[in-house]
Design a protein around this motif. Structure first.
Motif, PDB file in Angstrom:
ATOM      1  N   UNK A  33       0.821  -1.211   0.000  1.00 45.43           N
ATOM      2  CA  UNK A  33       0.000   0.000   0.000  1.00 45.43           C
ATOM      3  C   UNK A  33       0.859   1.268   0.000  1.00 45.43           C
ATOM      4  N   UNK A  34       2.003   1.207   0.689  1.00 43.21           N
ATOM      5  CA  UNK A  34       2.803   2.420   0.879  1.00 43.21           C
ATOM      6  C   UNK A  34       3.857   2.643  -0.189  1.00 43.21           C
ATOM      7  N   UNK A  35       4.402   1.543  -0.753  1.00 44.46           N
ATOM      8  CA  UNK A  35       5.585   1.737  -1.602  1.00 44.46           C
ATOM      9  C   UNK A  35       5.636   0.817  -2.810  1.00 44.46           C
ATOM     10  N   UNK A  36       4.500   0.331  -3.278  1.00 47.61           N
ATOM     11  CA  UNK A  36       4.494  -0.543  -4.453  1.00 47.61           C
ATOM     12  C   UNK A  36       4.937   0.232  -5.691  1.00 47.61           C
ATOM     13  N   UNK A  37       5.534  -0.453  -6.666  1.00 45.67           N
ATOM     14  CA  UNK A  37       5.977   0.229  -7.895  1.00 45.67           C
ATOM     15  C   UNK A  37       4.844   0.889  -8.661  1.00 45.67           C
ATOM     16  N   UNK A  38       3.645   0.350  -8.531  1.00 37.31           N
ATOM     17  CA  UNK A  38       2.488   0.973  -9.175  1.00 37.31           C
ATOM     18  C   UNK A  38       1.336   1.030  -8.175  1.00 37.31           C
ATOM     19  N   UNK A  39       0.289   1.708  -8.540  1.00 35.73           N
ATOM     20  CA  UNK A  39      -0.838   1.894  -7.622  1.00 35.73           C
ATOM     21  C   UNK A  39      -1.419   0.548  -7.199  1.00 35.73           C
ATOM     22  N   UNK A  40      -1.527   0.354  -5.894  1.00 36.50           N
ATOM     23  CA  UNK A  40      -2.062  -0.898  -5.351  1.00 36.50           C
ATOM     24  C   UNK A  40      -3.115  -0.521  -4.311  1.00 36.50           C
ATOM     25  N   UNK A  41      -4.377  -0.666  -4.699  1.00 36.68           N
ATOM     26  CA  UNK A  41      -5.483  -0.239  -3.867  1.00 36.68           C
ATOM     27  C   UNK A  41      -6.169  -1.427  -3.200  1.00 36.68           C
ATOM     28  N   UNK A  42      -7.209  -1.123  -2.436  1.00 39.69           N
ATOM     29  CA  UNK A  42      -7.931  -2.170  -1.707  1.00 39.69           C
ATOM     30  C   UNK A  42      -8.503  -3.232  -2.639  1.00 39.69           C
ATOM     31  N   UNK A  43      -8.996  -2.820  -3.796  1.00 40.48           N
ATOM     32  CA  UNK A  43      -9.572  -3.789  -4.726  1.00 40.48           C
ATOM     33  C   UNK A  43      -8.527  -4.791  -5.201  1.00 40.48           C
ATOM     34  N   UNK A  44      -7.325  -4.292  -5.555  1.00 40.81           N
ATOM     35  CA  UNK A  44      -6.242  -5.181  -5.988  1.00 40.81           C
ATOM     36  C   UNK A  44      -5.796  -6.093  -4.845  1.00 40.81           C
ATOM     37  N   UNK A  86       7.545  -8.009  -6.415  1.00 41.62           N
ATOM     38  CA  UNK A  86       8.404  -9.130  -6.816  1.00 41.62           C
ATOM     39  C   UNK A  86       9.153  -8.794  -8.096  1.00 41.62           C
ATOM     40  N   UNK A  87       8.454  -8.214  -9.056  1.00 41.74           N
ATOM     41  CA  UNK A  87       9.098  -7.829 -10.315  1.00 41.74           C
ATOM     42  C   UNK A  87      10.136  -6.731 -10.084  1.00 41.74           C
ATOM     43  N   UNK A  88       9.799  -5.750  -9.247  1.00 44.74           N
ATOM     44  CA  UNK A  88      10.735  -4.675  -8.949  1.00 44.74           C
ATOM     45  C   UNK A  88      12.004  -5.180  -8.285  1.00 44.74           C
ATOM     46  N   UNK A  89      11.856  -6.113  -7.335  1.00 46.57           N
ATOM     47  CA  UNK A  89      13.017  -6.694  -6.682  1.00 46.57           C
ATOM     48  C   UNK A  89      13.890  -7.450  -7.676  1.00 46.57           C
ATOM     49  N   UNK A  90      13.238  -8.215  -8.557  1.00 43.33           N
ATOM     50  CA  UNK A  90      13.989  -8.987  -9.560  1.00 43.33           C
ATOM     51  C   UNK A  90      14.791  -8.059 -10.460  1.00 43.33           C
TER      52      UNK A  90
END
Length: 487
Positions: free
Chosen positions: A40-51, A367-371
């Motif tokens: 919620x705080x630092x994902x590479x893209x928007x990650x909301x409650x629905x996701x 996971x993709x960002x870390x990779x």
């Protein structure tokens, strides 16, 4: 800094388990909660409650697919192995050293792995130890030989680990298990050589002829289980391949009289009928088609479907009920069901949390960002780093589900980013996740307790160290081959 934040869920889980103060289930809950906060705080893209809701639902669905394997396998094993009028000759003394050596091999490399494949949770240790006790060897030797029963964890608990790994990697579980079996065969070859040394030291040295016989039996068994995996899938392969091999080996070694053979036949009949039925559901096309589509549910793309009549776990439950009724053990159902739940509940609940955590890390893009970050830092060498981390975490968690939940999505992204063989990278990750389970603290504790040597875990680790070193060496070689693009 952002990469450190993204690794916090994994670091918190590993630290919690390594502390020895927090169990795997509580650690997985910490990991899930921290994954949600980070997403919620630092994902590479928007990650909301629905996701987040979708990711959590996917994780719960993947966990649900595994529950019947665990409960059904444990319940069927308990009901089928209940003592009845069909006794087993395991209490008979060994006539000579050659018979003892043959029993030792059968217990470690055939019966133990067979029991582990049907149930998981170290049950193979119990079955192996019950047989090896007849040899009247030292407690530490009894402990080590019992741990060797854990050599076929790829197919443990009806292949549920491979099914979860495939779901997290968005790939086919049969293909994953077949690719992973190459490394497992390598492990078993190395472990067989180490077993020979241990057997000689335990007083069962019988020379090269017996070693050649053991190598042929193990080689044939491994070839059969890999072939069965390709044809039947990972959940039924071990039962279908090792069941007939164990029966043949029993006839060759024991040469039972008619009465003893009748007793053993009645005792093993439920296993034979279950194996035959599961084989038919995979090989008879009209039956397979009907069972596969009856009541089939597939709510999430890329996740496993649930076909209740095709699911092997369903038939394990059915087989348990029928066996109990036909043997007059119906009153034991409540007790056995509670025992199955007691044994499997932590694994079941942690599968739900680890699967949900993995889906959050994947769905949020972490996971993709870390990779991508690992690839930018280490290049293709990152493919070597990830399996080693998974092996370390797997030995702490005593399961492949935890490390796969943490690292599988990143390994897939890493292999894709580096242009490597994706199937090989996924198989490497899965094998790494369970490669050191044979020396996990949980299994060590079980074995020490059963062997009557509580508090001797240090001696057990010392004795099993060569097995762990062999696994790590082979894992590193495989990782280097994958990272270099040679496989």
């Amino acid at each position: 800094m952002i990469y450190f934040v993204w690794t916090l869920p994994a670091l918190l889980v590993i630290a919690a388990i390594a502390s020895g103060q927090i169990g795997v289930l509580a650690a997985s809950a910490i990991g899930l909660a921290s994954a949600l906060v980070v997403a919620f705080a630092a994902a590479p893209h928007s990650f909301q409650l629905a996701e987040a809701a979708v990711s959590l639902a996917r994780g719960v669905w993947i966990g649900w697919i595994i529950v019947p394997y665990i409960v059904g396998g444990l319940l069927f094993w308990q009901i089928a192995m209940r003592t009845g009028d069909a006794g087993t000759p395991t209490a008979m003394p060994m006539p000579n050293a050659r018979a003892g050596r043959r029993l030792l091999f059968m217990a470690c490399f055939l019966i133990g792995p067979f029991a582990e494949s049907a149930t998981g949770f170290g049950v193979g240790i119990i079955g192996t130890m019950a047989l090896v006790r007849r040899l009247q060897i030292k407690p530490i030797q009894l402990l080590v030989f019992s741990l060797i029963s854990q050599t076929m964890i790829l197919w443990g608990a009806m292949g549920s680990g491979a099914i979860i790994a495939a779901a997290l990697a968005r790939t086919n579980p049969t293909a994953l298990a077949v690719h992973a079996s190459i490394l497992v065969v390598g492990f078993n070859i190395a472990w067989l050589v180490l077993y020979w040394r241990l057997a000689d030291r335990a007083g069962f040295a019988l020379g090269p002829r017996e070693r050649l016989s053991e190598a042929l039996w193990l080689g044939t068994s491994l070839a059969l289980v890999v072939a069965a995996t390709a044809v039947l899938g990972p959940e039924t392969a071990m039962l279908a391949a090792y069941g007939p091999v164990i029966a043949l080996r029993y006839l060759v070694d024991e040469r039972p009289d008619r009465r003893t053979l009748g007793q053993m036949f009645r005792r093993m009949l439920p296993f034979g009928l279950l194996i035959a039925w599961l084989g038919a559901t995979r090989l008879v096309a009209p039956l397979e088609g009907f069972l596969l589509h009856a009541g089939r549910l597939h709510p999430f793309a890329g996740a496993p479907a649930w076909a209740p009549l095709f699911h092997a776990g369903t038939w394990l439950l059915v087989a348990a009920v029928l066996t109990g009724l036909l043997r007059g053990h119906a009153r034991a159902f409540p007790v056995e069901l509670r025992a199955a739940w007691t044994t499997g509940r932590l694994a079941i609940l942690s599968i739900f949390t680890f699967s949900a955590m993995a889906e959050v890390l994947s769905g949020s893009g972490i996971a993709t960002g870390l990779a991508q970050g690992l690839f930018q830092t280490f290049g293709r060498a990152a493919v070597v780093v990830m399996p080693i981390l998974s092996a370390v975490y797997g030995v702490l968690a005593n399961s492949s589900n935890g490390p796969n939940g943490l690292f599988m999505a990143a390994q897939v992204s890493l292999a894709t980013e580096a242009g490597l063989n994706l199937a090989a990278a996924v198989a490497l990750q899965h094998v790494a996740a369970f490669s050191l389970n044979i020396v996990s603290p949980v299994r060590m504790s079980i074995a020490c307790s059963l062997a009557g040597t509580p508090g001797h875990e240090r001696d057990a680790y010392r004795a099993m160290l060569p097995f762990a070193v062999a696994a790590v060496a082979l894992l590193l070689v495989a990782a280097i081959l994958v990272a270099s693009g040679r496989v």
